[in-house]
Write a protein that holds these residues in place. Structure first.
Motif, mmCIF file in Angstrom:
data_model
loop_
_atom_site.group_PDB
_atom_site.id
_atom_site.type_symbol
_atom_site.label_atom_id
_atom_site.label_comp_id
_atom_site.label_asym_id
_atom_site.label_seq_id
_atom_site.Cartn_x
_atom_site.Cartn_y
_atom_site.Cartn_z
ATOM 1 N N PRO A 1 72.810 -5.707 19.516
ATOM 2 C CA PRO A 1 74.040 -5.260 18.853
ATOM 3 C C PRO A 1 73.763 -4.577 17.509
ATOM 4 O O PRO A 1 73.279 -5.189 16.563
ATOM 5 C CB PRO A 1 74.822 -6.570 18.675
ATOM 6 C CG PRO A 1 74.349 -7.436 19.797
ATOM 7 C CD PRO A 1 72.893 -7.110 19.968
ATOM 8 N N LYS A 2 74.081 -3.293 17.435
ATOM 9 C CA LYS A 2 73.749 -2.484 16.258
ATOM 10 C C LYS A 2 74.509 -2.927 15.019
ATOM 11 O O LYS A 2 73.985 -2.899 13.902
ATOM 12 C CB LYS A 2 74.049 -1.016 16.560
ATOM 13 C CG LYS A 2 73.623 -0.060 15.463
ATOM 14 C CD LYS A 2 73.818 1.379 15.912
ATOM 15 C CE LYS A 2 73.325 2.352 14.856
ATOM 16 N NZ LYS A 2 73.465 3.767 15.295
ATOM 17 N N SER A 3 75.750 -3.349 15.197
ATOM 18 C CA SER A 3 76.564 -3.730 14.046
ATOM 19 C C SER A 3 76.012 -4.952 13.322
ATOM 20 O O SER A 3 76.293 -5.164 12.148
ATOM 21 C CB SER A 3 78.003 -4.016 14.493
ATOM 22 O OG SER A 3 78.021 -5.089 15.436
ATOM 23 N N PHE A 4 75.207 -5.744 14.031
ATOM 24 C CA PHE A 4 74.626 -6.945 13.420
ATOM 25 C C PHE A 4 73.164 -6.729 13.047
ATOM 26 O O PHE A 4 72.778 -6.874 11.896
ATOM 27 C CB PHE A 4 74.743 -8.136 14.380
ATOM 28 C CG PHE A 4 74.353 -9.457 13.770
ATOM 29 C CD1 PHE A 4 75.305 -10.266 13.170
ATOM 30 C CD2 PHE A 4 73.029 -9.892 13.781
ATOM 31 C CE1 PHE A 4 74.949 -11.482 12.597
ATOM 32 C CE2 PHE A 4 72.656 -11.105 13.219
ATOM 33 C CZ PHE A 4 73.625 -11.902 12.619
ATOM 34 N N PHE A 5 72.344 -6.377 14.033
ATOM 35 C CA PHE A 5 70.895 -6.292 13.808
ATOM 36 C C PHE A 5 70.455 -4.963 13.205
ATOM 37 O O PHE A 5 69.401 -4.894 12.581
ATOM 38 C CB PHE A 5 70.147 -6.521 15.125
ATOM 39 C CG PHE A 5 70.257 -7.921 15.642
ATOM 40 C CD1 PHE A 5 69.548 -8.953 15.068
ATOM 41 C CD2 PHE A 5 71.091 -8.216 16.715
ATOM 42 C CE1 PHE A 5 69.647 -10.251 15.542
ATOM 43 C CE2 PHE A 5 71.201 -9.508 17.204
ATOM 44 C CZ PHE A 5 70.477 -10.527 16.611
ATOM 45 N N GLY A 6 71.223 -3.906 13.409
ATOM 46 C CA GLY A 6 70.784 -2.579 12.983
ATOM 47 C C GLY A 6 71.255 -2.159 11.614
ATOM 48 O O GLY A 6 71.267 -0.963 11.301
ATOM 49 N N ARG A 7 71.594 -3.103 10.769
ATOM 50 C CA ARG A 7 72.111 -2.775 9.439
ATOM 51 C C ARG A 7 71.166 -3.273 8.350
ATOM 52 O O ARG A 7 70.554 -4.325 8.491
ATOM 53 C CB ARG A 7 73.488 -3.395 9.231
ATOM 54 C CG ARG A 7 74.549 -2.900 10.197
ATOM 55 C CD ARG A 7 75.887 -3.555 9.932
ATOM 56 N NE ARG A 7 76.382 -3.233 8.610
ATOM 57 C CZ ARG A 7 77.112 -2.150 8.335
ATOM 58 N NH1 ARG A 7 77.405 -1.291 9.303
ATOM 59 N NH2 ARG A 7 77.532 -1.907 7.115
ATOM 60 N N LEU A 8 71.086 -2.503 7.281
ATOM 61 C CA LEU A 8 70.321 -2.900 6.097
ATOM 62 C C LEU A 8 71.279 -3.147 4.945
ATOM 63 O O LEU A 8 72.317 -2.501 4.837
ATOM 64 C CB LEU A 8 69.323 -1.813 5.693
ATOM 65 C CG LEU A 8 68.186 -1.495 6.658
ATOM 66 C CD1 LEU A 8 67.351 -0.334 6.127
ATOM 67 C CD2 LEU A 8 67.311 -2.711 6.878
ATOM 68 N N SER A 9 70.913 -4.056 4.065
ATOM 69 C CA SER A 9 71.730 -4.341 2.889
ATOM 70 C C SER A 9 71.628 -3.170 1.904
ATOM 71 O O SER A 9 70.513 -2.775 1.532
ATOM 72 C CB SER A 9 71.235 -5.624 2.218
ATOM 73 O OG SER A 9 71.749 -5.739 0.897
ATOM 74 N N PRO A 10 72.739 -2.588 1.474
ATOM 75 C CA PRO A 10 72.695 -1.504 0.489
ATOM 76 C C PRO A 10 72.041 -1.949 -0.827
ATOM 77 O O PRO A 10 71.441 -1.141 -1.525
ATOM 78 C CB PRO A 10 74.173 -1.157 0.284
ATOM 79 C CG PRO A 10 74.856 -1.646 1.518
ATOM 80 C CD PRO A 10 74.114 -2.879 1.922
#
Length: 451
Positions: free
Chosen positions: A322-331
């Motif tokens: 799931p991209k919305s969970f695993f594919g995100r980096l903290s700004p």
């Protein structure tokens, strides 16, 4: 220094920060491998091999040198996060890449558990009035927070941990040699000939297969390609240096340990190293070892949790997870915070598993990934890249082919229980992929390799 042509900040994902050079990458690999990890499964492998741990390490190192070279070749060609997942996907396609990544997840998810488990084992032995689970939970919380803060803080902590372990290694060597010279009955061949309790080369291979978990450092280095300076040059160098250095340390330490304590009769097989330390240097060395080993385990937990979070990030970025969970980096921190938290939660399983089982499962996943990378070299350079000529055949077929055969041999030397559970894990992964692709009617999303 190469940069992303696409700024992921525009889609809320952020961008991994390039901050690591060769020294930091090597430190990362060595801390991940943990120079003192030789003592993690020391009691278990001593009993399996009949007192031939150094010989088992020689065999494992031989296999790992060929495999590390394959990783170095692929890392120079594909300097991206994702490790074996990325290399196999680019060489064989998204579906096979997913299977390799799924196998890689097995050892990465379990390796932090090993570290948390041994932290609990050794600290509870030192402070028996405190339950082991308290140490485990505290370590998980601390490591998770440090990984969220960022990879540079991890690299700085690694320097201190390596320094402490280096001091211990020299102290152990000095005291161990001193204790042996006073006996006058040292058999220098014993660590290679064994004690007769587990004869046969098959037992040595079984021990060597378990010891593969000690060499995950070079694989971990490759996962940091998107955070390395001049990744095409620095990452391959760091992979080879970390593998050879770590392997030589393992062989030397296990050799000294078996000379100092030439027995496979341990008070507790999981913490058999404590018997070795007591024989080599008494209470002082036992306390020193516990401190250095726990620090090393914390460092390995730091780096292993950092690596698996980046594997999850790479797989989430392309939509396989799931991209919305695993594919995100903290700004703010430029790290995969949600993936890091997920790994911390999974690591709580360390409260309910045993050391021998985890060790074998880590090796199962690692050996599949290693085999896939060796084959990826052949596919990428010879079949796709059409490299021809004698030098190309030797470099891109013979050497990775040897690496593949050795890793396959080690893989088949694991216990039937491990092979069964590992096979179930792979089937679960294939079933998940079937759901994602709606019965394989849709193609598996490819990882964006644009640099």
């Amino acid at each position: 220094m190469p940069q992303h042509t696409t700024d992921h900040r525009t889609d809320g994902q952020g961008q991994l920060k390039r901050a690591l050079g060769v020294p930091s990458l090597v430190f990362f690999g060595l801390v991940y491998m943990v120079p003192l990890t030789v003592f993690t499964t020391y009691g278990i492998v001593t009993q399996v091999t009949g007192g031939r741990v150094p010989l088992a390490y020689v065999i494992t190192l031989l296999a790992m040198v060929f495999t590390a070279r394959s990783y170095a070749k692929m890392a120079a060609e594909l300097p991206f996060a994702g490790s074996a997942y990325t290399y196999t996907q680019k060489s064989f396609g998204a579906g096979i890449g997913f299977v390799a990544g799924w196998a890689l997840l097995l050892d990465y998810l379990f390796l932090p558990m090993i570290n948390y488990l041994v932290i609990g084992i050794y600290l509870s032995a030192a402070f028996p009035m405190i339950p082991a689970w308290i140490f485990v939970v505290t370590a998980i919380a601390l490591v998770t927070v440090l990984n969220i803060i960022g990879i540079v803080s991890v690299a700085r902590a690694n320097v201190v941990i390596i320094a402490a372990q280096t001091i211990f290694i020299f102290t152990f060597a000095g005291l161990g040699i001193a204790s042996m010279t006073g006996t006058g009955t040292v058999d220098l061949a014993a660590p290679f000939t064994g004690d007769g309790t587990a004869d046969g080369f098959g037992n040595v291979m079984a021990g060597a297969a378990i010891l593969c978990l000690s060499f995950l450092g070079f694989d971990a280095v490759s996962t940091l390609s998107e955070e390395a300076k001049d990744a095409k040059r620095t990452v391959p160098r760091a992979i080879i240096i970390a593998t050879v250095t770590g392997g030589l340390i393992y062989i030397a330490l296990s050799f000294l340990a078996q000379l100092a304590y030439p027995s496979n009769d341990f008070t507790d097989v999981d913490s058999g190293a404590l018997d070795v330390m007591a024989a080599a240097g008494g209470q002082f060395l036992t306390i020193f070892f516990t401190a250095a080993y726990v620090a090393g385990a914390c460092g390995s937990a730091l780096t292993s949790q950092a690596s698996v979070s980046r594997i999850l990030y790479a797989m989430g970025r392309d939509g396989v997870l799931p991209k919305s969970f695993f594919g995100r980096l903290s700004p703010r921190f430029h790290t995969p915070v949600l993936a890091t938290l997920a790994v911390g939660l999974v690591s709580l399983l360390a409260l309910a598993v045993d050391l021998g089982f985890i060790s074998e499962m880590v090796s199962f996943g690692a050996l599949i990934a290693f085999s896939a990378v060796n084959l990826s070299v052949i596919k990428h350079f010879v079949i796709d890249g059409k490299r021809r000529g004698g030098a190309a055949v030797f470099s891109f077929i013979v050497l990775p082919g040897i690496g593949f055969c050795l890793t396959l041999w080690l893989w088949t030397s694991l216990s039937p229980r491990t092979l069964l559970i590992g096979a179930i894990w792979l089937l679960i992964g294939i079933a998940y992929l079937a759901v994602v692709t709606r019965g394989f009617r849709r193609s598996t999303p490819m990882l964006d390799l644009t640099e």
